[in-house]
Motif scaffolding. Structure first.
Motif, mmCIF file in Angstrom:
data_model
loop_
_atom_site.group_PDB
_atom_site.id
_atom_site.type_symbol
_atom_site.label_atom_id
_atom_site.label_comp_id
_atom_site.label_asym_id
_atom_site.label_seq_id
_atom_site.Cartn_x
_atom_site.Cartn_y
_atom_site.Cartn_z
ATOM 1 N N ALA A 183 -15.949 -59.091 16.683
ATOM 2 C CA ALA A 183 -14.759 -58.837 17.493
ATOM 3 C C ALA A 183 -13.672 -58.138 16.690
ATOM 4 O O ALA A 183 -12.864 -57.375 17.234
ATOM 5 N N THR A 184 -13.660 -58.388 15.388
ATOM 6 C CA THR A 184 -12.641 -57.798 14.514
ATOM 7 C C THR A 184 -12.806 -56.293 14.356
ATOM 8 O O THR A 184 -11.838 -55.574 14.079
ATOM 9 N N ALA A 185 -14.028 -55.802 14.540
ATOM 10 C CA ALA A 185 -14.339 -54.416 14.207
ATOM 11 C C ALA A 185 -13.488 -53.399 14.972
ATOM 12 O O ALA A 185 -13.105 -52.358 14.427
ATOM 13 N N GLY A 186 -13.197 -53.692 16.231
ATOM 14 C CA GLY A 186 -12.432 -52.740 17.032
ATOM 15 C C GLY A 186 -11.035 -52.501 16.501
ATOM 16 O O GLY A 186 -10.432 -51.455 16.774
ATOM 17 N N GLY A 187 -10.503 -53.460 15.746
ATOM 18 C CA GLY A 187 -9.152 -53.326 15.225
ATOM 19 C C GLY A 187 -9.060 -52.591 13.903
ATOM 20 O O GLY A 187 -7.950 -52.391 13.373
ATOM 21 N N LEU A 188 -10.203 -52.177 13.350
ATOM 22 C CA LEU A 188 -10.177 -51.446 12.087
ATOM 23 C C LEU A 188 -9.555 -50.065 12.264
ATOM 24 O O LEU A 188 -9.617 -49.469 13.348
ATOM 25 N N ALA A 189 -8.989 -49.544 11.195
ATOM 26 C CA ALA A 189 -8.469 -48.176 11.221
ATOM 27 C C ALA A 189 -9.617 -47.202 11.453
ATOM 28 O O ALA A 189 -10.758 -47.469 11.059
ATOM 29 N N PRO A 190 -9.353 -46.067 12.087
ATOM 30 C CA PRO A 190 -10.408 -45.065 12.277
ATOM 31 C C PRO A 190 -11.014 -44.646 10.935
ATOM 32 O O PRO A 190 -10.322 -44.618 9.912
ATOM 33 N N LEU A 191 -12.299 -44.326 10.938
ATOM 34 C CA LEU A 191 -12.939 -43.839 9.720
ATOM 35 C C LEU A 191 -12.467 -42.421 9.428
ATOM 36 O O LEU A 191 -12.180 -41.643 10.345
ATOM 37 N N SER A 192 -12.391 -42.092 8.164
ATOM 38 C CA SER A 192 -11.915 -40.763 7.771
ATOM 39 C C SER A 192 -12.940 -39.698 8.127
ATOM 40 O O SER A 192 -14.134 -39.977 8.289
ATOM 41 N N ALA A 193 -12.477 -38.468 8.226
ATOM 42 C CA ALA A 193 -13.385 -37.346 8.507
ATOM 43 C C ALA A 193 -14.426 -37.223 7.408
ATOM 44 O O ALA A 193 -15.595 -36.916 7.677
ATOM 45 N N ASP A 194 -14.024 -37.469 6.167
ATOM 46 C CA ASP A 194 -14.978 -37.386 5.060
ATOM 47 C C ASP A 194 -16.073 -38.438 5.213
ATOM 48 O O ASP A 194 -17.252 -38.158 4.966
ATOM 49 N N ALA A 195 -15.688 -39.653 5.593
ATOM 50 C CA ALA A 195 -16.681 -40.710 5.777
ATOM 51 C C ALA A 195 -17.628 -40.371 6.929
ATOM 52 O O ALA A 195 -18.849 -40.564 6.815
ATOM 53 N N MET A 196 -17.072 -39.871 8.021
ATOM 54 C CA MET A 196 -17.916 -39.492 9.159
ATOM 55 C C MET A 196 -18.901 -38.398 8.770
ATOM 56 O O MET A 196 -20.081 -38.437 9.153
ATOM 57 N N ASP A 197 -18.437 -37.413 8.015
ATOM 58 C CA ASP A 197 -19.324 -36.323 7.564
ATOM 59 C C ASP A 197 -20.419 -36.858 6.647
ATOM 60 O O ASP A 197 -21.577 -36.425 6.723
ATOM 61 N N ALA A 198 -20.056 -37.792 5.779
ATOM 62 C CA ALA A 198 -21.036 -38.345 4.843
ATOM 63 C C ALA A 198 -22.111 -39.138 5.581
ATOM 64 O O ALA A 198 -23.301 -39.057 5.242
ATOM 65 N N VAL A 199 -21.701 -39.896 6.597
ATOM 66 C CA VAL A 199 -22.672 -40.652 7.398
ATOM 67 C C VAL A 199 -23.622 -39.689 8.102
ATOM 68 O O VAL A 199 -24.846 -39.912 8.144
ATOM 69 N N ARG A 200 -23.075 -38.637 8.646
ATOM 70 C CA ARG A 200 -23.918 -37.653 9.331
ATOM 71 C C ARG A 200 -24.916 -37.012 8.368
ATOM 72 O O ARG A 200 -26.097 -36.816 8.705
ATOM 73 N N ASP A 201 -24.468 -36.721 7.149
ATOM 74 C CA ASP A 201 -25.352 -36.092 6.160
ATOM 75 C C ASP A 201 -26.494 -37.036 5.777
ATOM 76 O O ASP A 201 -27.654 -36.617 5.668
ATOM 77 N N ILE A 202 -26.169 -38.309 5.577
ATOM 78 C CA ILE A 202 -27.210 -39.288 5.238
ATOM 79 C C ILE A 202 -28.211 -39.404 6.379
ATOM 80 O O ILE A 202 -29.426 -39.470 6.163
ATOM 81 N N TYR A 203 -27.706 -39.409 7.606
ATOM 82 C CA TYR A 203 -28.600 -39.467 8.760
ATOM 83 C C TYR A 203 -29.532 -38.252 8.792
ATOM 84 O O TYR A 203 -30.752 -38.389 8.927
ATOM 85 N N GLU A 204 -28.958 -37.076 8.660
ATOM 86 C CA GLU A 204 -29.760 -35.856 8.808
ATOM 87 C C GLU A 204 -30.809 -35.714 7.711
ATOM 88 O O GLU A 204 -31.916 -35.220 7.963
ATOM 89 N N THR A 205 -30.475 -36.132 6.500
ATOM 90 C CA THR A 205 -31.402 -35.927 5.388
ATOM 91 C C THR A 205 -32.419 -37.057 5.238
ATOM 92 O O THR A 205 -33.568 -36.809 4.855
#
Length: 329
Positions: free
Chosen positions: A297-319
């Motif tokens: 339930a706490t997760a929704g209150g977290l600050a948005p993830l940074s653009a760099d973090a989002m890009d890094a997650v996408r890169d790990i997924y793709e590779t």
């Protein structure tokens, strides 16, 4: 307190973190009724207003526990979604007929102890079902009878979701979407948002992988699908560890730990990642204990993830991950 989102054209306001009630029904190892009730009550106390279950979770156990808990609580009731169809044996398209579906609805009404089901979803039916208008016509008839409020579908494949939202009565689609299953973001999520269809995200933590707490030495009980369904022996393999080979997934989790915030539990970050997409209505992590329910339930209150973090997650997924899953679902 959990944030809220509008459930598409159905117009409901629901918590963006819901309660997935598969684990309190069965096939996730032993969960006592006391623990199940405590986890659900904690989620509701934390502001969760959306519960997802199915008639086959513990052969009705999950629905019955939910019904009992809600009868004991005062105040506003959460929205409860259930699913039908997986009781069919064999599980074939022809089984999704008006008689069978009404029988399944009547059973869920009894299990939940209610006069109308808020939302009923077809439970990952064979692909052919999505090409049979009469199935959706039968659901319209159940709405007219007052037995169900709205209906949607739960799907395995993106293509099934895209087909389902062509039916005007379908108000929601449930599918797998997480850091290890990113394909829905390419086409489906924008299309669903455009059509006013609610999106329920299941398997948000990839069966626990995205908690970051598993290792090659992790063991699972005999009645836990993470032991008996790793190769899809019982149902679609994509439901277990999101369909990613266990060793591949563990290596990817290690890579994710290097790029995600280290001061927040990984499970919360993984849920926050899902909510970064505004095409998502509600994510439904499971919980077997009050602590898990509270953390989710706490997760929704977290600050948005940074653009760099989002890009890094996408890169790990793709590779690392996409070659194993992207073309399959």
């Amino acid at each position: 307190m959990v944030g809220t989102r509008t459930f598409g054209r159905a117009g409901w306001t629901v918590s963006e973190i819901g309660f997935g009630a598969w684990a309190i029904g069965g096939t996730w190892g032993e969960v006592s009724e006391e623990d199940a009730r405590a986890a659900l009550n904690t989620a509701l106390d934390e502001g969760v207003t959306f519960i997802d279950t199915a008639d086959v979770y513990g052969d009705g156990r999950s629905e019955k526990i939910i019904g009992q808990v809600l009868r004991e609580r005062s105040g506003d009731k959460p929205l409860v979604a259930t699913k039908l169809g997986r009781r069919l044996d064999p599980h074939e398209a022809d089984g999704y007929n008006a008689k069978n579906m009404e029988g399944f609805v009547d059973r869920s009404l009894a299990n939940l102890g209610t006069e109308r089901l808020d939302l009923v979803q077809l439970h990952c039916p064979p692909t052919e079902v999505f090409y049979r208008p009469e199935v959706f016509g039968a659901l319209d008839d159940l709405k007219s009878k007052g037995k169900i409020g709205e209906y949607g579908v739960s799907v395995e494949k993106v293509e099934e979701g895209l087909k389902a939202i062509e039916y005007p009565g379908v108000v929601s689609v449930q599918m797998i979407y997480n850091m290890f299953r990113q394909r829905p973001a390419d086409l489906f999520l924008p299309r669903a948002k455009e059509k006013g269809v609610g999106v329920i995200v299941r398997v948000p933590l990839a069966s626990g992988l995205l908690t970051g707490k598993m290792s090659k030495d992790s063991t699972f009980a005999d009645d836990d699908h993470r032991k008996f369904n790793r190769a899809g022996e019982a149902f679609d393999v994509g439901e277990t560890f999101a369909g990613v080979p266990f060793d591949v997934a563990l290596d990817a989790v290690d890579a994710l730990k290097e790029v995600l915030p280290a001061d927040v539990p990984m499970a919360q970050v993984a849920l926050r990642w899902i909510l970064m997409n505004d095409g998502v209505t509600v994510a439904i992590p499971g919980a077997k204990t009050p602590d898990q329910a509270r953390s989710n339930a706490t997760a929704g209150g977290l600050a948005p993830l940074s653009a760099d973090a989002m890009d890094a997650v996408r890169d790990i997924y793709e590779t690392r991950i996409a070659p194993h899953v992207h073309q399959r679902w």
